[in-house]
Enzyme design. Structure first.
Site, mmCIF file in Angstrom:
data_model
loop_
_atom_site.group_PDB
_atom_site.id
_atom_site.type_symbol
_atom_site.label_atom_id
_atom_site.label_comp_id
_atom_site.label_asym_id
_atom_site.label_seq_id
_atom_site.Cartn_x
_atom_site.Cartn_y
_atom_site.Cartn_z
ATOM 1 N N ARG A 114 0.817 -1.231 0.000
ATOM 2 C CA ARG A 114 0.000 0.000 0.000
ATOM 3 C C ARG A 114 0.843 1.270 0.000
ATOM 4 O O ARG A 114 0.484 2.258 -0.614
ATOM 5 C CB ARG A 114 -0.893 0.047 1.246
ATOM 6 C CG ARG A 114 -1.684 -1.201 1.480
ATOM 7 C CD ARG A 114 -3.010 -1.130 0.780
ATOM 8 N NE ARG A 114 -3.779 -2.315 1.062
ATOM 9 C CZ ARG A 114 -4.349 -3.082 0.146
ATOM 10 N NH1 ARG A 114 -4.252 -2.767 -1.123
ATOM 11 N NH2 ARG A 114 -5.035 -4.139 0.479
ATOM 12 N N CYS A 160 -2.246 -0.710 15.625
ATOM 13 C CA CYS A 160 -2.447 -1.974 16.347
ATOM 14 C C CYS A 160 -2.574 -1.724 17.845
ATOM 15 O O CYS A 160 -3.009 -2.591 18.585
ATOM 16 C CB CYS A 160 -1.299 -2.919 16.086
ATOM 17 S SG CYS A 160 0.234 -2.288 16.729
HETATM 18 P P1 NAD Z 1 -1.780 -7.659 6.367
HETATM 19 O O1 NAD Z 1 -1.729 -8.869 7.202
HETATM 20 O O2 NAD Z 1 -2.819 -7.595 5.301
HETATM 21 O O3 NAD Z 1 -0.371 -7.459 5.584
HETATM 22 C C1 NAD Z 1 0.863 -7.488 6.255
HETATM 23 C C2 NAD Z 1 1.935 -8.001 5.307
HETATM 24 O O4 NAD Z 1 1.603 -9.334 4.911
HETATM 25 C C3 NAD Z 1 2.073 -7.187 4.029
HETATM 26 O O5 NAD Z 1 3.442 -7.015 3.739
HETATM 27 C C4 NAD Z 1 1.381 -8.051 2.978
HETATM 28 O O6 NAD Z 1 1.962 -7.928 1.708
HETATM 29 C C5 NAD Z 1 1.582 -9.455 3.506
HETATM 30 N N1 NAD Z 1 0.469 -10.353 3.136
HETATM 31 C C6 NAD Z 1 -0.845 -10.022 3.026
HETATM 32 N N2 NAD Z 1 -1.572 -11.101 2.683
HETATM 33 C C7 NAD Z 1 -0.708 -12.143 2.591
HETATM 34 C C8 NAD Z 1 -0.867 -13.528 2.280
HETATM 35 N N3 NAD Z 1 -2.059 -14.061 2.012
HETATM 36 N N4 NAD Z 1 0.227 -14.307 2.279
HETATM 37 C C9 NAD Z 1 1.438 -13.790 2.558
HETATM 38 N N5 NAD Z 1 1.652 -12.486 2.848
HETATM 39 C C10 NAD Z 1 0.588 -11.667 2.871
HETATM 40 O O7 NAD Z 1 -1.861 -6.406 7.338
HETATM 41 P P2 NAD Z 1 -2.098 -4.872 6.966
HETATM 42 O O8 NAD Z 1 -3.504 -4.685 6.534
HETATM 43 O O9 NAD Z 1 -1.018 -4.365 6.097
HETATM 44 O O10 NAD Z 1 -1.867 -4.202 8.409
HETATM 45 C C11 NAD Z 1 -2.875 -4.065 9.362
HETATM 46 C C12 NAD Z 1 -2.835 -5.198 10.371
HETATM 47 O O11 NAD Z 1 -1.565 -5.237 10.999
HETATM 48 C C13 NAD Z 1 -3.830 -5.022 11.504
HETATM 49 O O12 NAD Z 1 -4.416 -6.267 11.782
HETATM 50 C C14 NAD Z 1 -2.979 -4.541 12.659
HETATM 51 O O13 NAD Z 1 -3.506 -4.817 13.949
HETATM 52 C C15 NAD Z 1 -1.733 -5.300 12.416
HETATM 53 N N6 NAD Z 1 -0.591 -4.689 13.080
HETATM 54 C C16 NAD Z 1 -0.122 -5.295 14.203
HETATM 55 C C17 NAD Z 1 0.936 -4.730 14.887
HETATM 56 C C18 NAD Z 1 1.466 -5.368 16.127
HETATM 57 O O14 NAD Z 1 2.485 -4.918 16.586
HETATM 58 N N7 NAD Z 1 0.846 -6.392 16.682
HETATM 59 C C19 NAD Z 1 1.514 -3.543 14.427
HETATM 60 C C20 NAD Z 1 1.013 -2.965 13.258
HETATM 61 C C21 NAD Z 1 -0.045 -3.557 12.596
#
Ligand code: NAD
Length: 495
Positions: free
Chosen positions: A177, A281
């Site tokens: 994104r 998060c």
């Molecule tokens: P996301 O899980 O959609 O994506 C995160 C990463 O995973 C990206 O780099 C994406 O390219 C990759 N990804 C997505 N789908 C995938 C798949 N099917 N297979 C392999 N890789 C894949 O998350 P997002 O929407 O980018 O971020 C928001 C989420 O992150 C929220 O749930 C938030 O709570 C969480 N978050 C958690 C923390 C924490 O410290 N616990 C911190 C920041 C964000």
């Protein structure tokens, strides 16, 4: 249209897959760039570069690594506004918030500047006669980081400084994104003098992530994102023999006890629920109002919400920007409807706000009388929606947190030291705030939640980060009795 590519061996490498994904400015809804998606072969080439760089990098002295880390720190600080502007342009958060994100990232570089202190081993002299036992920590090799959209600079900086300082080489796979902030961060590392290949960036989607999870030369994976993907990354990486830390989603509760400072609690709830449009998060998504404070608290939050300015993050007057995508905005609106349908009262309904442009905007929502069976309570909405659950007692509020599937952060607002102290013990979450709504630990502690907010057993950055990015070795050595030494140590001899 600009194409954002990969960064390998210190230079931009054009994608060859022909597959791209659009990057948008969420404040206008316009596409601003396209991002190259890596193929398996391209990911393999990046891993080969990182593996080759590891041979020399792992031998570089602590003094040199520290010096480079200091230069990196200064460059990131110098370019903080440039990074922040890129974040605002692709994520949408307001510029002051983006600057705050870079500042929190910098803390992690500063921690890594002290790596020599953190890599000190332990030593026992004379464990047995002539026998000493000591431990060292050595780098793992090539390590990878897969990061989410919501903190495009800070989360990569949770990983990169410690990983490099410990002597590893690092491959970053940023969110599709908002890739420009992370690209600049990686370019600044080249400028700081880290050798080519020590920090590579590969852009891509599931194809790239899966290859990183499978490739035998990738020794460890740090992931931050949603819980389903965190669990997938943890399970797949572990099955392939890698060390994995995978941080997932959250549903953070803020308990407000009847004796709390009402203004402090209302201010905190508004900034923690709606800051960065709730796309944090550690955002507060549930206020648990205990006893008679509920009515005045809901009123105080509502009054503050009505004063919030929502708009383009580049406008200094804006306090909240747009949502990351149009789909995410529509999903948030749908959740609000589900809450209303299930019987929650919409004190403020963000769907009623109107915006005179094509950006992915939605207003802020406050739902009162939410109950734990509702989807608005059970699911991570990841948007500017705050639920109020009314509770009769402290114990009921604590039990609510304990029964929730996530355990990232939890906060309490009270004037009572005894209650606060009890809560820090009772809270079923990895990070606890006392009159602090978003208790993100400073860079010299470590970050991570419990339950479905963390898959793996090591939290991120700080001392736990150093532990994650190194393997321990314990050496037991025996040297002969000094009187038998061939060097004259001044001991009496039999001659
Ligand atoms: P996301 O899980 O959609 O994506 C995160 C990463 O995973 C990206 O780099 C994406 O390219 C990759 N990804 C997505 N789908 C995938 C798949 N099917 N297979 C392999 N890789 C894949 O998350 P997002 O929407 O980018 O971020 C928001 C989420 O992150 C929220 O749930 C938030 O709570 C969480 N978050 C958690 C923390 C924490 O410290 N616990 C911190 C920041 C964000």
């Amino acid at each position: 249209m600009e194409t954002i590519n990969h960064l390998v061996d210190g230079v931009t490498v054009e994608g060859t897959s022909g597959i791209t994904k659009p990057v948008f400015n969420p404040a206008t809804g316009a596409q601003t760039a396209e991002l190259a998606m890596a193929t398996v072969d391209e990911v393999d080439a990046v891993i080969a570069s990182s593996q080759a760089a590891f041979e020399e990098w792992s031998e570089v002295s602590l003094a040199r690594r520290t010096k480079l880390m200091f230069s990196y720190r200064n460059l990131v600080e110098k370019h903080a506004e440039d990074i922040a502007k890129l974040i605002t342009a692709e994520h949408g958060k307001v510029l002051s918030d983006a600057m705050g994100e870079v500042a929190r990232g910098l803390e992690n570089i500063e921690f890594a500047c002290g790596i020599a202190d953190n890599l000190k081993g332990a030593y026992n002299e004379s464990a047995s006669t002539g026998v000493d036992v000591y431990s060292v920590r050595q780098p793992l090799g090539v390590v990878a980081g897969i990061t989410p959209f919501n903190f495009p600079a800070m989360v990569p900086l949770w990983m990169i400084p410690n990983a490099l300082a410990c002597g590893n080489t690092f491959i970053l796979k940023p969110s599709e994104r908002d890739p420009s902030g992370p690209m600049l961060i990686a370019e600044l590392a080249q400028e700081a003098g880290f050798p080519p290949g020590v920090l590579n960036v590969v852009n891509g989607d599931k194809v790239a992530v899966d290859r990183l999870l499978e490739h035998p030369d990738v020794r460890a994976v740090s992931f931050v994102g949603s819980s389903p993907i965190a669990q997938y990354v943890y399970e797949t990486g572990s099955r392939n023999g890698k060390r994995v830390q995978a941080l997932g989603g959250a549903k953070n509760h803020m308990i407000v006890l009847p004796d709390a400072d009402l203004d402090l609690a209302a201010d905190a709830a508004v900034s923690a629920a709606y800051g960065s449009a709730g796309e944090r998060c550690m955002a507060i998504s549930v206020v648990v109002a205990v006893g008679e404070i509920a009515d005045p608290l809901v009123d105080a939050i509502k009054v503050r919400m009505e004063k919030l300015t929502i708009g383009d993050g580049t406008d200094p007057a804006s306090e909240m920007g747009p949502i990351i995508t149009g789909e995410a905005r529509d999903r948030i609106a749908d959740y609000v409807q589900q809450g209303v349908d299930a019987g929650a009262s919409a004190v403020v309904d963000g769907r009623e706000a109107s915006f005179d442009n094509d950006g992915f905007f939605i207003g802020v929502t406050l739902l009162d009388n939410v109950t734990p069976d509702m989807t608005v309570y059970q699911d991570e909405i990841f948007g500017p929606v705050l639920s109020v659950v009314r509770s009769d007692s402290y114990q009921e509020a604590v039990d609510l947190i304990a029964s929730n599937r996530w355990g990232n952060g939890a906060a309490i607002f009270t004037r009572d030291g005894g209650a606060a102290r009890q809560f820090q013990r009772d809270a079923d979450a990895g990070m606890v705030g006392i009159n602090v709504p978003i208790p993100v630990p400073v860079g010299y502690h470590s970050f991570g939640g419990w339950k479905d907010s963390l898959f793996g057993d090591t939290t991120m950055y700080g001392p736990e980060g150093v532990k994650f990015y190194t393997k321990a070795k314990v050496i037991t050595s025996r040297w002969p009795d000094p009187s038998t030494s061939t060097v004259n140590l001044g001991f009496p001899t039999n001659d």
